[in-house]
Design a protein around this motif. Structure first.
Motif, short mmCIF file in Angstrom:
data_model
loop_
_atom_site.label_atom_id
_atom_site.label_comp_id
_atom_site.label_asym_id
_atom_site.label_seq_id
_atom_site.Cartn_x
_atom_site.Cartn_y
_atom_site.Cartn_z
N ASN A 4 0.87 -1.17 0.00
CA ASN A 4 0.00 0.00 0.00
C ASN A 4 0.91 1.22 0.00
OD1 ASN A 4 -2.43 -1.40 0.07
ND2 ASN A 4 -2.44 -1.54 2.30
N VAL A 5 0.74 2.08 -1.01
CA VAL A 5 1.63 3.22 -1.20
C VAL A 5 0.82 4.51 -1.12
CG1 VAL A 5 3.31 4.28 -2.75
CG2 VAL A 5 3.07 1.79 -2.69
N ASP A 6 1.33 5.50 -0.38
CA ASP A 6 0.60 6.76 -0.26
C ASP A 6 0.83 7.64 -1.49
OD1 ASP A 6 3.05 8.09 -0.01
OD2 ASP A 6 2.95 8.21 2.16
N GLU A 54 10.87 -9.69 5.38
CA GLU A 54 10.56 -9.44 6.79
C GLU A 54 11.30 -8.22 7.32
OE1 GLU A 54 11.46 -13.14 8.69
OE2 GLU A 54 9.80 -14.21 7.72
N MET A 55 12.41 -7.85 6.69
CA MET A 55 13.16 -6.67 7.11
C MET A 55 12.44 -5.38 6.73
SD MET A 55 17.19 -7.53 6.38
CE MET A 55 17.68 -5.87 6.91
N ILE A 56 11.50 -5.45 5.77
CA ILE A 56 10.81 -4.25 5.31
C ILE A 56 10.12 -3.52 6.46
CG2 ILE A 56 8.87 -3.42 3.90
CD1 ILE A 56 9.57 -5.59 1.86
N TYR A 97 10.96 2.06 -4.91
CA TYR A 97 11.35 2.47 -6.26
C TYR A 97 10.36 1.85 -7.23
CZ TYR A 97 14.11 2.85 -10.59
OH TYR A 97 14.54 3.11 -11.87
N GLU A 98 9.65 2.67 -7.99
CA GLU A 98 8.64 2.14 -8.92
C GLU A 98 9.28 1.86 -10.27
OE1 GLU A 98 4.21 3.04 -10.80
OE2 GLU A 98 5.26 4.61 -9.68
N LEU A 116 5.90 3.92 1.48
CA LEU A 116 5.30 2.66 1.87
C LEU A 116 4.45 2.84 3.12
CD1 LEU A 116 5.05 -0.44 1.63
CD2 LEU A 116 7.15 -0.60 3.00
N GLU A 117 3.17 2.42 3.02
CA GLU A 117 2.29 2.46 4.18
C GLU A 117 2.18 1.10 4.85
OE1 GLU A 117 -1.44 3.91 2.65
OE2 GLU A 117 -0.96 5.99 3.19
#
Length: 305
Positions: A89-91, A147-149, A157-158, A96-97
């Motif tokens: 989910n990206v704002d 899992e580190m995210i 990066y898109e 990153l949300e």
């Protein structure tokens, strides 16, 4: 990989699982490689995403954002993801949300697919791996980085070029068929990023007067005497007179004998289709014929030999 001083190393995932089960340091080989590399940054790429990404651009964005880790994502249709995929989910500002597991069956909407392409400071990765193996973290490096995210300072990066998510036979088949679309083919293979392949110098493919070919790719060394449409044919394949091939992926050293018909199928290496035999799948469920098979009876529908 491009010079005398460079080396590449192969480590088997099963070895890491075995070491983990025995209580050993299962990330030792990875840590040893990273420490000896003396590189500032490390890039990790998963194995099921097909794309042509400029890592220099990714590194530049990573450095500008000042994050410890940057992950690449791509907006794709939700019907092109599997349950093993991770979505973002990206704002509105591209931050990153939330990272969530994909759900199969959702069709039509666009989602932000995690491509499992990561760039991270090497020192930070080494520290995380050492800490992780002391507490029994997963031996799967890709899953470890996922899992580190949630715990790292992670940027996004898109990627906007051609990308295919290959997670089953149907998606593998469709990705190959994409290469018959000139726009997708050009986007993947003829961007600013060069693609280096293994050289194989041999005679060009021969098309006889009896051949009829429409919108297909052929490698070198083939002999085509029959009809081929909307297919990809690898090296040293022979297609006899009156044979018909449509919507197929033909690996190397195959032989389609006279009067045989192959449609919506994937033929592995060294396959022979006998005279008059039919191998017929569908676009959504292509038939797979395993390596070294000699098919002497019809194979129709979703069955595979």
């Amino acid at each position: 990989l491009d010079g005398v001083q460079n080396r590449f190393f192969i480590h088997l995932f099963q070895d890491s699982l075995k070491k983990q089960a025995e209580g050993q340091e299962y990330y030792y080989n990875v840590i040893d490689y990273l420490e000896k590399s003396k590189s500032d940054h490390t890039v990790f790429m998963g194995s099921k995403i097909l794309c042509n990404i400029d890592l220099r651009a990714l590194l530049k964005i990573h450095q500008l954002q000042g994050n410890e880790m940057t992950v690449v994502y791509k907006r794709i249709g939700s019907d092109h993801v599997s349950e093993s995929d991770l979505l973002f989910n990206v704002d509105s500002e591209g931050h990153l949300e939330e990272a969530i597991q994909a759900k199969k069956g959702e069709v039509g909407s666009l989602v932000n697919l995690c491509t499992d392409i990561f760039i991270i400071q090497t020192d930070r990765l080494i520290t995380a791996l050492k800490e992780g193996q002391t507490v029994g973290a997963t031996a799967d490096l890709g899953q470890f980085l996922r899992e580190m995210i949630s715990v790292e300072n992670t940027g996004l990066y898109e990627y906007t070029g051609y990308l295919s998510n290959i997670y089953d036979i149907s998606s593998y088949y469709q990705t190959n068929m994409d290469m018959l679309d000139v726009h997708k083919f050009t986007s993947l293979l003829y961007s600013n990023q060069k693609i280096y392949t293994k050289l194989k110098n041999e005679v060009p493919t021969y098309y006889s007067e009896t051949s009829e070919v429409k919108n297909s790719h052929f490698a070198s060394g083939c002999i085509v005497e029959g009809m081929v449409e909307q297919s990809l044919v690898a090296r040293r394949t022979k297609i006899h007179p009156e044979a018909k091939v449509k919507g197929a992926i033909i690996f190397g050293n195959n032989e389609i004998k006279a009067g045989a018909e192959v449609s919506y199928a994937i033929l592995d290496k060294n396959v022979t289709i006998a005279e008059g035999v039919k191998v017929q799948g569908t676009k959504d469920a292509p038939i797979v014929i395993k390596k070294n098979s000699h098919v002497t009876e019809d194979v129709i529908g979703g069955a595979s030999a």
